[in-house]
Design an enzyme around this catalytic site. Structure first.
Site, PDB file in Angstrom:
ATOM      1  N   LYS A 112       0.852  -1.044  -0.140  1.00 20.19           N
ATOM      2  CA  LYS A 112      -0.009   0.039  -0.006  1.00 20.19           C
ATOM      3  C   LYS A 112       0.837   1.382  -0.008  1.00 20.19           C
ATOM      4  CE  LYS A 112      -4.401  -1.645   1.486  1.00 20.19           C
ATOM      5  NZ  LYS A 112      -5.666  -1.444   2.647  1.00 20.19           N
ATOM      6  N   LYS A 193      -4.460 -10.884  -5.714  1.00 23.24           N
ATOM      7  CA  LYS A 193      -5.780 -11.504  -5.084  1.00 23.24           C
ATOM      8  C   LYS A 193      -6.931 -10.475  -5.512  1.00 23.24           C
ATOM      9  CE  LYS A 193      -6.384  -9.042  -0.647  1.00 23.24           C
ATOM     10  NZ  LYS A 193      -7.212  -8.952   0.361  1.00 23.24           N
ATOM     11  N   LYS A 196     -11.714  -5.835  -3.140  1.00 26.57           N
ATOM     12  CA  LYS A 196     -12.811  -4.976  -2.943  1.00 26.57           C
ATOM     13  C   LYS A 196     -12.441  -3.417  -3.873  1.00 26.57           C
ATOM     14  CE  LYS A 196     -14.167  -5.828   1.415  1.00 26.57           C
ATOM     15  NZ  LYS A 196     -13.174  -5.527   1.976  1.00 26.57           N
TER      16      LYS A 196
HETATM   17  N1  AQP Z   1      -9.198 -12.626  -2.453  1.00 22.81           N
HETATM   18  C1  AQP Z   1      -9.412 -13.314  -1.194  1.00 22.81           C
HETATM   19  N2  AQP Z   1      -9.446 -14.654  -1.216  1.00 22.81           N
HETATM   20  C2  AQP Z   1      -9.878 -15.057  -0.167  1.00 22.81           C
HETATM   21  N3  AQP Z   1     -10.020 -14.406   1.236  1.00 22.81           N
HETATM   22  C3  AQP Z   1      -9.976 -13.153   1.019  1.00 22.81           C
HETATM   23  N4  AQP Z   1     -10.207 -11.961   1.970  1.00 22.81           N
HETATM   24  C4  AQP Z   1      -9.922 -10.894   1.087  1.00 22.81           C
HETATM   25  N5  AQP Z   1      -9.675 -11.034   0.011  1.00 22.81           N
HETATM   26  C5  AQP Z   1      -9.609 -12.447  -0.182  1.00 22.81           C
HETATM   27  C6  AQP Z   1     -10.463 -12.326   3.274  1.00 22.81           C
HETATM   28  O1  AQP Z   1     -11.786 -11.496   3.143  1.00 22.81           O
HETATM   29  C7  AQP Z   1     -11.758 -11.203   4.676  1.00 22.81           C
HETATM   30  C8  AQP Z   1     -12.380  -9.673   4.801  1.00 22.81           C
HETATM   31  O2  AQP Z   1     -11.156  -8.874   4.212  1.00 22.81           O
HETATM   32  P1  AQP Z   1     -11.095  -7.335   4.459  1.00 22.81           P
HETATM   33  O3  AQP Z   1     -12.042  -6.708   3.968  1.00 22.81           O
HETATM   34  O4  AQP Z   1     -10.808  -7.235   5.907  1.00 22.81           O
HETATM   35  O5  AQP Z   1      -9.712  -6.937   3.769  1.00 22.81           O
HETATM   36  P2  AQP Z   1      -9.001  -7.305   2.702  1.00 22.81           P
HETATM   37  O6  AQP Z   1      -8.370  -8.714   2.920  1.00 22.81           O
HETATM   38  O7  AQP Z   1      -7.951  -6.127   2.469  1.00 22.81           O
HETATM   39  O8  AQP Z   1      -9.968  -7.697   1.332  1.00 22.81           O
HETATM   40  P3  AQP Z   1     -10.124  -6.838   0.103  1.00 22.81           P
HETATM   41  O9  AQP Z   1     -11.292  -7.243  -0.294  1.00 22.81           O
HETATM   42  O10 AQP Z   1      -8.892  -6.908  -0.611  1.00 22.81           O
HETATM   43  O11 AQP Z   1     -10.214  -5.219   0.480  1.00 22.81           O
HETATM   44  P4  AQP Z   1      -9.616  -4.012   0.145  1.00 22.81           P
HETATM   45  O12 AQP Z   1      -9.714  -4.037  -1.444  1.00 22.81           O
HETATM   46  O13 AQP Z   1     -10.295  -2.852   0.605  1.00 22.81           O
HETATM   47  O14 AQP Z   1      -8.199  -4.013   0.629  1.00 22.81           O
HETATM   48  C9  AQP Z   1     -10.313 -11.639   5.311  1.00 22.81           C
HETATM   49  O15 AQP Z   1     -10.649 -12.572   6.077  1.00 22.81           O
HETATM   50  C10 AQP Z   1      -9.601 -11.694   4.294  1.00 22.81           C
HETATM   51  O16 AQP Z   1      -8.491 -12.633   4.429  1.00 22.81           O
END
Ligand code: AQP
Length: 328
Positions: A112, A193, A196
């Site tokens: 990040k 990965k 969102k």
């Molecule tokens: N691609 C993924 N595959 C499997 N598990 C995932 N998680 C996130 N992306 C994947 C799991 O979802 C839970 C919630 O995620 P989060 O919102 O706390 O944070 P993150 O990991 O940063 O998810 P995003 O979707 O990638 O969000 P942004 O874009 O905002 O950074 C966690 O348990 C995570 O492991």
């Protein structure tokens, strides 16, 4: 007493099938065996700028989705992080026992901070706040996707360091990863990965995407130069589609090979799309019912916060006493 589980999700966009398969599906499954607290981590979301009106809307949408995927408020506490002020209070105490070097090593922080010219210091503190979310409830188990493993390891290190400096205060939690679906990759960029907040309309399948949108996204997914599925040489994109299918349908490895070996990519994509649509259909129906009931989501969130506040306040008091801070 049942062991306690804590996990969280950021309201940074529409939750996607990666969030569901990596974490949320498991949350719903284990809530009857554990004392479960699930948290919409809005304080984590604002480590990166969020439009205030959109953030508010995303928190409500996410709460609706969590209820729709099966989080049962009569068994689990569903809370919004900022409505339990003690999370931020404990985060400060933990910040003071966390060496900067530990935070600089976090791969999410490195990614990040490299991606932006100027970043808020909250991006670095992110995993300390996450440690506070977990330790404040003395959670024994934390079910997360693979991307959060390093942060969980750090939480354990912070808990151990605090305990050794100030005496036994926190339960040192265990990470719980799913066996399939722990890391779902972006459909357009299978080396990254699914996320969102990633740009690009073909990147993630949202849990609320209508069937035609799901079809379109999956049919456009990146594959490789093979014409059909070969389990030995399949590239990341094809392996990702197979993982999505397997996690949704809970097929065994053997059944997966039998069904897909030699299948042309067009048919693979159609089969995966239909499986995803079928799995999301009941979730979307439930989401529509939940959001049609005025005031229901707000009530669940308020009751959840009321239930967990005493636990959080007790832990903060214990930590303050241990550190010698003033506790009247
Ligand atoms: N691609 C993924 N595959 C499997 N598990 C995932 N998680 C996130 N992306 C994947 C799991 O979802 C839970 C919630 O995620 P989060 O919102 O706390 O944070 P993150 O990991 O940063 O998810 P995003 O979707 O990638 O969000 P942004 O874009 O905002 O950074 C966690 O348990 C995570 O492991």
């Amino acid at each position: 007493m049942r062991p306690r589980v804590l996990s969280g999700i950021q309201p940074t966009g529409s939750p996607h099938i990666g969030n569901y398969l990596g974490a949320l599906k498991n949350w719903a499954k284990i809530q009857y065996d554990y004392d479960s607290i699930y948290c919409i981590v809005d304080l984590h979301a604002v480590t990166v700028y969020q439009d205030p009106a959109e953030l508010r809307a995303k928190i409500e949408e996410l709460a609706g989705v969590l209820l729709a995927i099966g989080i049962d408020p009569t068994h689990s506490s569903l809370i919004v992080q900022s409505s339990v002020a003690a999370h931020a209070e404990l985060a400060w105490m933990l910040t003071c026992v966390t060496p900067i070097g530990w935070l600089e090593r976090m791969t999410q922080f490195k990614a990040k901070s490299e991606a932006q010219e100027s970043i808020g210091s909250g991006v670095m503190q992110y995993p300390v706040l996450m440690a506070a979310d977990i330790l404040i409830y003395q959670a024994a188990i934390v079910p997360v996707g693979d991307d959060q493993s390093q942060h969980l390891e750090l939480t354990r290190d912070i808990a151990q360091r605090f305990n050794s400096l100030y005496g036994d205060t926190f339960v040192v939690p265990e990470t719980r990863l799913p066996t399939v679906g722990a890391r779902i990759m972006g459909l357009d960029e299978p080396e990254k990965k699914m996320s969102k907040s990633a740009a690009g309309s073909g990147h993630a399948v949202s849990l609320l995407d209508p069937p035609d949108v799901i079809r379109k996204k999956i049919l456009r997914a990146t594959t490789d130069s093979n014409p059909a599925v070969d389990f030995e040489t399949a590239g990341a994109g094809v392996r990702n589609l197979l993982a999505i299918f397997q996690a949704f349908t809970e097929s065994t490895d053997e059944a997966l090979r039998t069904q897909f070996s030699g299948m042309r990519y067009g048919d693979l994509k159609k089969t995966v799309a239909e499986a995803v649509i079928a799995a999301l259909e009941p979730i979307q129906k439930r989401y529509r019912e939940i959001t049609a009931e005025t005031g229901y989501i707000a009530r669940v969130l308020e009751e959840g916060a009321e239930k967990v506040r005493p636990i959080a306040n007790d832990t903060v008091k214990k930590a303050k006493r241990a550190m010698g801070l003033y506790t009247p």
